[in-house]
Scaffold this motif. Sequence first.
Motif, PDB file in Angstrom:
ATOM      1  N   GLN A 172      -2.205 -27.422 -34.013  1.00 52.66           N
ATOM      2  CA  GLN A 172      -1.167 -27.447 -35.039  1.00 52.66           C
ATOM      3  C   GLN A 172      -0.087 -26.389 -34.851  1.00 52.66           C
ATOM      4  O   GLN A 172       0.988 -26.496 -35.474  1.00 52.66           O
ATOM      5  CB  GLN A 172      -1.816 -27.259 -36.416  1.00 52.66           C
ATOM      6  N   ALA A 173      -0.316 -25.373 -34.036  1.00 52.43           N
ATOM      7  CA  ALA A 173       0.667 -24.303 -33.879  1.00 52.43           C
ATOM      8  C   ALA A 173       1.966 -24.843 -33.285  1.00 52.43           C
ATOM      9  O   ALA A 173       1.940 -25.721 -32.410  1.00 52.43           O
ATOM     10  CB  ALA A 173       0.106 -23.207 -32.976  1.00 52.43           C
ATOM     11  N   PRO A 174       3.137 -24.354 -33.755  1.00 52.94           N
ATOM     12  CA  PRO A 174       4.407 -24.811 -33.188  1.00 52.94           C
ATOM     13  C   PRO A 174       4.535 -24.423 -31.724  1.00 52.94           C
ATOM     14  O   PRO A 174       4.284 -23.274 -31.344  1.00 52.94           O
ATOM     15  CB  PRO A 174       5.459 -24.091 -34.051  1.00 52.94           C
TER      16      PRO A 174
ATOM     17  N   ARG B 119       0.447 -15.336 -31.902  1.00 49.28           N
ATOM     18  CA  ARG B 119       1.567 -15.739 -31.044  1.00 49.28           C
ATOM     19  C   ARG B 119       2.226 -14.471 -30.510  1.00 49.28           C
ATOM     20  O   ARG B 119       2.809 -13.690 -31.257  1.00 49.28           O
ATOM     21  CB  ARG B 119       2.565 -16.589 -31.821  1.00 49.28           C
TER      22      ARG B 119
ATOM     23  N   ARG C 224      -1.084 -32.809 -26.542  1.00 49.42           N
ATOM     24  CA  ARG C 224       0.130 -32.446 -27.272  1.00 49.42           C
ATOM     25  C   ARG C 224       1.398 -32.755 -26.471  1.00 49.42           C
ATOM     26  O   ARG C 224       2.507 -32.450 -26.923  1.00 49.42           O
ATOM     27  CB  ARG C 224       0.103 -30.967 -27.661  1.00 49.42           C
TER      28      ARG C 224
END
Length: 392
Positions: free
Chosen positions: A199-201, A383, A229
Amino acid sequence: MSDHPTLTWTDPTGLSHTARWRSESGVSAPRRVVVADDQMPADRAYRLVCEGTALLWQGDFHNARQLLQALVRRLDKRETRGLTPAAPRGPAPDPAQAFHLHRKRQAERARILGQVLIPVEAGHHVALRRAPDVAAACTEGYGPAAEAYVVSLRELQGLIGAHEWRKKGVMIPALQAPIHPHYGVFSPVRGEYLDLVAQAPLPAALQTQSEAWDIGTGTGVLAAVLARRGIARVRATDLAPRALACARENLERLGVLPQVELLQTDLFPSGRVPLVVCNPPWVPARPHSSVEQAVYDPDSQMLRGYLQGLAVHLAPGGEGWLILSDLAEHLGLRSRAELLGWIETAGLQVLGRLDIRPRHGKASDPDDPLHAARAAEVTSLWRLGAATGACA
């Protein structure tokens, strides 16, 4: 005989025997061995194994399993009464002491229960009455067996269990498909960290260079998530041949192997990419077996190695994703300030962090020895980017 470790014992007729000794965790062959069978009382067996005498089983295989369960019950009772050698005395220990005492008790328990031994013939055949067919499970874990050997019943049960998990697989919601772990490769049962990666951008730099690295791939699950992804090329690294074989099988099963290159190397390949993902062992402690190397990392060596080498492998605008639980912080084994200091020293900056609570059963089990730390645990995706002015 080969140059492998050997075990020697004397049978009831006085004849001496020698066979290869197998132990995936590197436990030395027992020095004292007695032959045991269905006639041995559990209390006598318990006294012998606690004294360090191994029991080479010659009776019914199911009775050996029942004996092992009887030993477990006696150890449970002993621990409940606080009679284990590592049981604390006086005031309650601090979290770090409690963790080390817990690990010491685990090691002592494993030593005692590992004293029930099973003889295995060439070809991974157990000739005991009512013994299961273990050839497939042992071949997956050990490879072919041209000679007889002796192994602890607990390790043999681990091989059988791993074989069943490999057939069944572990369902991964982020992939909507199972991952099939091999023996000795850590199973991705902590699904919350996979949700973070799913789900992380994604970094904007991937739009011009669609490539990511998965450092320490294990079963290949994170490489599969990255490929699903839409990242065109994923390079997945690991030092263990067993892990790389496991990852290859899983990636092929999922249909993403053409996107993934598997490399046997320590941490990073050469080059720079927009995204480098790593899920290092979360707890700085010494592992007791090969599978524990995915959980315990002495002195946080892999974590620090990843941080120290990350900046020079990031493309402009790239990110390093560090998947890490804060369990070690709640156990008093590593502080948040220490982690942030390593990040800064490595020429990195924190761009953001995504957090999630664990969903496994121990997080809500008040009887777990580490319950207080587990109840407070948070898993994070850090991040990270190269700090302004860091070496390019």
